[in-house]
Enzyme design. Structure first.
Site, PDB file in Angstrom:
ATOM      1  N   HIS A 104      -2.670   7.447  -7.890  1.00 58.17           N
ATOM      2  CA  HIS A 104      -2.090   7.817  -6.589  1.00 58.17           C
ATOM      3  C   HIS A 104      -1.670   6.572  -5.821  1.00 58.17           C
ATOM      4  O   HIS A 104      -2.084   5.453  -6.120  1.00 58.17           O
ATOM      5  CB  HIS A 104      -3.111   8.596  -5.751  1.00 58.17           C
ATOM      6  CG  HIS A 104      -4.308   7.777  -5.372  1.00 58.17           C
ATOM      7  ND1 HIS A 104      -5.305   7.450  -6.266  1.00 58.17           N
ATOM      8  CD2 HIS A 104      -4.659   7.186  -4.198  1.00 58.17           C
ATOM      9  CE1 HIS A 104      -6.214   6.709  -5.659  1.00 58.17           C
ATOM     10  NE2 HIS A 104      -5.846   6.525  -4.402  1.00 58.17           N
ATOM     11  N   ASP A 106      -2.019   5.706  -1.737  1.00 58.79           N
ATOM     12  CA  ASP A 106      -2.861   6.294  -0.689  1.00 58.79           C
ATOM     13  C   ASP A 106      -2.071   7.207   0.256  1.00 58.79           C
ATOM     14  O   ASP A 106      -1.001   6.831   0.754  1.00 58.79           O
ATOM     15  CB  ASP A 106      -3.550   5.189   0.132  1.00 58.79           C
ATOM     16  CG  ASP A 106      -4.611   4.467  -0.688  1.00 58.79           C
ATOM     17  OD1 ASP A 106      -5.264   5.118  -1.520  1.00 58.79           O
ATOM     18  OD2 ASP A 106      -4.767   3.245  -0.504  1.00 58.79           O
ATOM     19  N   HIS A 255      -2.645   3.335  -7.818  1.00 64.64           N
ATOM     20  CA  HIS A 255      -3.916   2.820  -8.316  1.00 64.64           C
ATOM     21  C   HIS A 255      -4.828   3.951  -8.757  1.00 64.64           C
ATOM     22  O   HIS A 255      -4.594   5.130  -8.445  1.00 64.64           O
ATOM     23  CB  HIS A 255      -4.597   1.896  -7.303  1.00 64.64           C
ATOM     24  CG  HIS A 255      -4.874   2.536  -5.987  1.00 64.64           C
ATOM     25  ND1 HIS A 255      -3.898   2.680  -5.013  1.00 64.64           N
ATOM     26  CD2 HIS A 255      -5.993   3.076  -5.461  1.00 64.64           C
ATOM     27  CE1 HIS A 255      -4.422   3.270  -3.950  1.00 64.64           C
ATOM     28  NE2 HIS A 255      -5.697   3.532  -4.201  1.00 64.64           N
ATOM     29  N   ARG A 271     -13.043  -0.111   2.934  1.00 63.65           N
ATOM     30  CA  ARG A 271     -11.574  -0.174   2.919  1.00 63.65           C
ATOM     31  C   ARG A 271     -11.006  -0.133   4.331  1.00 63.65           C
ATOM     32  O   ARG A 271     -11.451   0.672   5.153  1.00 63.65           O
ATOM     33  CB  ARG A 271     -11.029   1.001   2.120  1.00 63.65           C
ATOM     34  CG  ARG A 271      -9.603   0.778   1.641  1.00 63.65           C
ATOM     35  CD  ARG A 271      -9.085   1.992   0.913  1.00 63.65           C
ATOM     36  NE  ARG A 271      -8.374   2.850   1.831  1.00 63.65           N
ATOM     37  CZ  ARG A 271      -7.904   4.049   1.521  1.00 63.65           C
ATOM     38  NH1 ARG A 271      -8.068   4.536   0.305  1.00 63.65           N
ATOM     39  NH2 ARG A 271      -7.266   4.761   2.406  1.00 63.65           N
TER      40      ARG A 271
END
Ligand code: SIN
Length: 291
Positions: A104, A106, A255, A271
């Protein structure tokens, strides 16, 4: 200060040294880092022993933080930070323990998807816990001219609730999320707003179909694109070291965080997410091709 840039992969990825992320950083150095990011798409800053505040301060030099899109995964006192962890949180399994198990970019379901993300390694399993990145410029450029022409005008329908890690959520929560994040229409080929380069922008996690195609037509095209996009020669696999900070560009990469480790060992990441620019529009199913 002049940073040092060492390529890590043929397709993408570079290591940046010569900058201390815990100290104030000049605008000139940030400009060098940004240029390296646009060139290599994924940057690795080794030994970044930074606090949450320093992680946020560094991230904010590139864009505003995106907090709305990530609020369900927060599990952190700090609204700018999302934890991606399999650690038990408040006596319960973490809601983020299975984030990123399929390829995907993000929040590609959002009207304004995030520009990038910066993931900081806090704790690692004994082996594994890697993250794989794929170069979507390269994936686009390696298509035949015929297929590039075919996909140029296409759009996909992306739906947050299609993501595998959300299949378990209770129906009332799904109904609320459907209102907050309705399915959107996004370009299959996205023009990067800073580099002007074209990148494939659809993914197996949230893309449900090609807009205006029958399910069979759509399935065939998407199946090919998904397998093409992650050909090994387009991929860099990051093997984490403690305190690595990895910064990726969601506009031209995908990723994946595979379960390549013993889940009884802790993998704990933090994150930040950088706000991007608009790409999509709300999906109107009455305009769909129904035959
Ligand atoms: C993510 O998809 O943001 C998480 C990636 C990772 O945990 O390696």
């Amino acid at each position: 200060m002049t940073i040092r840039v060492k390529r890590l992969g043929y397709a993408l990825g570079a290591e940046i040294t010569g900058v201390d992320l815990a100290k104030p950083i000049s605008d000139a150095t940030i400009a060098e880092i940004r240029a390296a990011w646009l060139e290599h798409q994924v940057l690795v800053f080794p030994n970044a022993d930074i606090t949450a505040e320093q992680h946020i301060a560094f991230s904010c030099r590139f864009s505003e933080l995106e907090v709305g899109l990530t609020k369900h995964y927060r599990e952190s006192a700090n609204p700018g930070i999302v934890r991606v962890t399999n650690r038990v949180v408040d006596g319960k399994p973490s809601i983020s323990r299975n984030v990123g198990r399929t390829w995907h970019s993000d929040s590609a379901f959002a009207l304004v998807p995030p520009m990038g993300s910066l993931l900081h390694c806090k704790e690692l399993p004994e082996v594994g816990g890697d993250t794989l990145f794929a170069n979507m410029y390269m994936a686009y450029e390696r298509l035949s001219p015929g297929l590039r022409k075919l996909i140029a005008p296409l759009e996909v329908v992306n739906d947050r609730l299609a993501a595998p890690e959300l299949h378990w959520i209770p129906p009332e929560q799904a109904a609320r999320e459907r209102i907050e994040w309705p399915p959107t229409v996004q370009p299959v080929v996205r023009v990067h707003p800073e580099t002007g380069r074209k990148a494939i922008y659809c993914n197996e996690t949230v893309t449900v179909k090609i807009h205006g195609m029958t399910p069979e037509e759509s399935e065939g095209v998407l199946k090919y694109l998904y397998s093409h996009c992650v050909r090994p020669e387009f991929v860099y696999r990051h093997r984490w070291q403690l305190h690595d900070l990895v910064m990726w560009d969601n506009r031209c990469t995908m990723h994946l965080a595979p379960v390549d480790y013993d889940m009884s060992h802790v993998r704990d990441m933090s994150r930040t997410t950088l706000r991007g620019t608009p790409t999509g529009r709300v999906y109107d199913s009455s305009k769909e091709y129904l035959e």
